[in-house]
Scaffold this active site. Structure first.
Site, PDB file in Angstrom:
ATOM      1  N   GLN A   1      -3.763  14.056   2.747  1.00 39.00           N
ATOM      2  CA  GLN A   1      -3.092  12.760   2.830  1.00 39.00           C
ATOM      3  C   GLN A   1      -2.273  12.669   4.117  1.00 39.00           C
ATOM      4  OE1 GLN A   1      -2.989  10.017   0.449  1.00 39.00           O
ATOM      5  NE2 GLN A   1      -2.225   9.122   2.319  1.00 39.00           N
TER       6      GLN A   1
ATOM      7  N   ASP B   1       6.329   6.773  -1.397  1.00 35.11           N
ATOM      8  CA  ASP B   1       5.386   7.265  -2.404  1.00 35.11           C
ATOM      9  C   ASP B   1       6.031   6.962  -3.762  1.00 35.11           C
ATOM     10  OD1 ASP B   1       3.463   8.676  -3.864  1.00 35.11           O
ATOM     11  OD2 ASP B   1       4.197  10.663  -3.282  1.00 35.11           O
TER      12      ASP B   1
ATOM     13  N   ARG C   1      -7.813  19.812  -6.795  1.00 31.55           N
ATOM     14  CA  ARG C   1      -6.511  19.174  -7.035  1.00 31.55           C
ATOM     15  C   ARG C   1      -5.952  19.839  -8.284  1.00 31.55           C
ATOM     16  NH1 ARG C   1      -5.167  12.800  -7.056  1.00 31.55           N
ATOM     17  NH2 ARG C   1      -5.061  13.357  -4.858  1.00 31.55           N
TER      18      ARG C   1
ATOM     19  N   ARG D   1      -8.437   7.984   4.725  1.00 34.45           N
ATOM     20  CA  ARG D   1      -8.706   9.186   3.936  1.00 34.45           C
ATOM     21  C   ARG D   1     -10.171   9.598   4.117  1.00 34.45           C
ATOM     22  NH1 ARG D   1      -5.660  10.676  -0.347  1.00 34.45           N
ATOM     23  NH2 ARG D   1      -6.808  12.596  -0.014  1.00 34.45           N
TER      24      ARG D   1
ATOM     25  N   CYS E   1       1.050   6.254   0.385  1.00 35.81           N
ATOM     26  CA  CYS E   1      -0.187   7.009   0.124  1.00 35.81           C
ATOM     27  C   CYS E   1      -1.005   6.423  -1.017  1.00 35.81           C
ATOM     28  CB  CYS E   1       0.141   8.473  -0.144  1.00 35.81           C
ATOM     29  SG  CYS E   1       1.259   8.695  -1.542  1.00 35.81           S
TER      30      CYS E   1
END
Ligand code: CP
Ligand code: NVA
Length: 306
Positions: free
Chosen positions: A133, A223, A103, A291, A263
């Site tokens: 995601q 989001d 990430r 997930r 998310c």
């Protein structure tokens, strides 16, 4: 050997295959509370430049359930491009591990890891995209409706990393994608052009009116308005996104069968109301759980050749 950097790198059939493997592994786990150890003795290195709950826990748990192991590496220790160049980190990790998940802020860093690593590299979110995601979300939508083709996902909010990945995922899987953003927060035209070149026949609509987006949505999605790294813009963004909250009024403008996804992490009272988040139409926590199940499918395909 394949990486998972962008959904656009995968054909509809390949995405279908990962979803099918994820579904089988989820069913197996739900029935027996166990998965076959198809990743026995394999290790996944996980580098995080930003915070995480879901991505870290889902990959860690997925590796454990599949018989392998994972290690959490903070940017403060690894120092991608500060302590060591990305291309060195990629080759060192590939020499010791069977997969890398990262990430990062800059998308170029994950692309660099993929260029230099001889093991699969997985995009666990960058400023540009969040493909894991989006695919877990697709899994959730399919689970709920039993099908994907022809469904409409309306994303209400920022033209951000999650929106980009969802747009491509919808395009690849024959879903309509509607993006409702306030002026100045739309996806840049260059991104829309890129997505349209990747999925030329997709139905991609943009609007500045969340009610227009909601009226024929099967899925209402939002989001945060303030993504990781944008904290200094918070006050301005909260003002600029006024009217873009998925609240009871907006949900009432959507069909009765519409489900709500987010998310997470969510900021109640900003992009979503507490009532909608906790309400009958929310599938947000099933989405979060998926997930884990999608990561298992992805790891099984990339690291066990399923
Ligand atoms: N949705 C998501 O990626 O959550 P985390 O940032 O907690 O990993
Ligand atoms: N757009 C958000 C997603 C968090 C999972 C961010 O990048 O912070």
């Amino acid at each position: 050997m394949k990486h998972f950097i962008a959904i656009a790198d995968y054909s509809p059939a390949e995405l279908r295959h990962i979803l099918d493997v994820a579904r089988k592994l989820k069913d197996q786990y739900k029935k027996t509370h166990r998965n076959d150890h198809i990743l026995a003795d394999k290790t996944l290195a996980m580098i995080f430049e930003k915070p995480s709950l879901r991505t870290r826990v889902s990959f860690t748990t997925a590796m454990t359930h599949l018989g392998g192991t994972s290690m959490y590496l903070r940017q403060e220790e690894v120092g991608l491009e500060t302590r060591e160049p990305v291309r060195d980190v990629a080759r060192v990790l590939a020499g010791m591990c069977d997969g890398i998940m990262a990430r990062t802020f800059e998308h170029e860093k994950i692309a660099g890891l993929a260029r230099y690593a001889s093991v699969p590299v997985i995009n666990g979110l960058t400023d540009y995209s969040h493909p894991c995601q989006a695919m877990a979300d697709i899994m959730t939508i399919e689970e709920h409706f039993g099908s994907l083709a022809g469904r409409t996902l309306a994303f209400i909010g920022d033209g951000n990393n999650v929106a980009r990945s969802l747009a491509v995922a919808c395009g690849r899987l024959d879903m309509r994608f509607v993006l409702a953003s306030p002026k100045g927060y739309e996806l840049p035209q260059s991104d829309v052009d890129r997505i349209m070149s990747q999925v030329p026949d997709m139905d991609f609509v943009t609007t500045a009116d969340p009610y227009e987006a909601a009226h024929d949505a099967d899925v209402l999605y939002t989001d945060t308005w303030v993504s990781m790294g944008q904290e200094r813009e918070k006050e301005q963004r909260i003002k600029d996104f006024a009217g873009f909250c998925i609240d009871e009024n907006l949900l009432a403008a959507a069909p009765k069968h519409t489900i709500v996804l987010h998310c997470l992490p969510a900021y109640r009272g900003l992009e979503i109301s507490d009532g909608v988040m906790e309400g009958q139409q929310s599938r947000i926590f099933q989405q979060a759980e998926n997930r884990l199940h999608f990561q298992k499918g992805l790891l099984a395909v990339l690291m066990a050749g399923m």
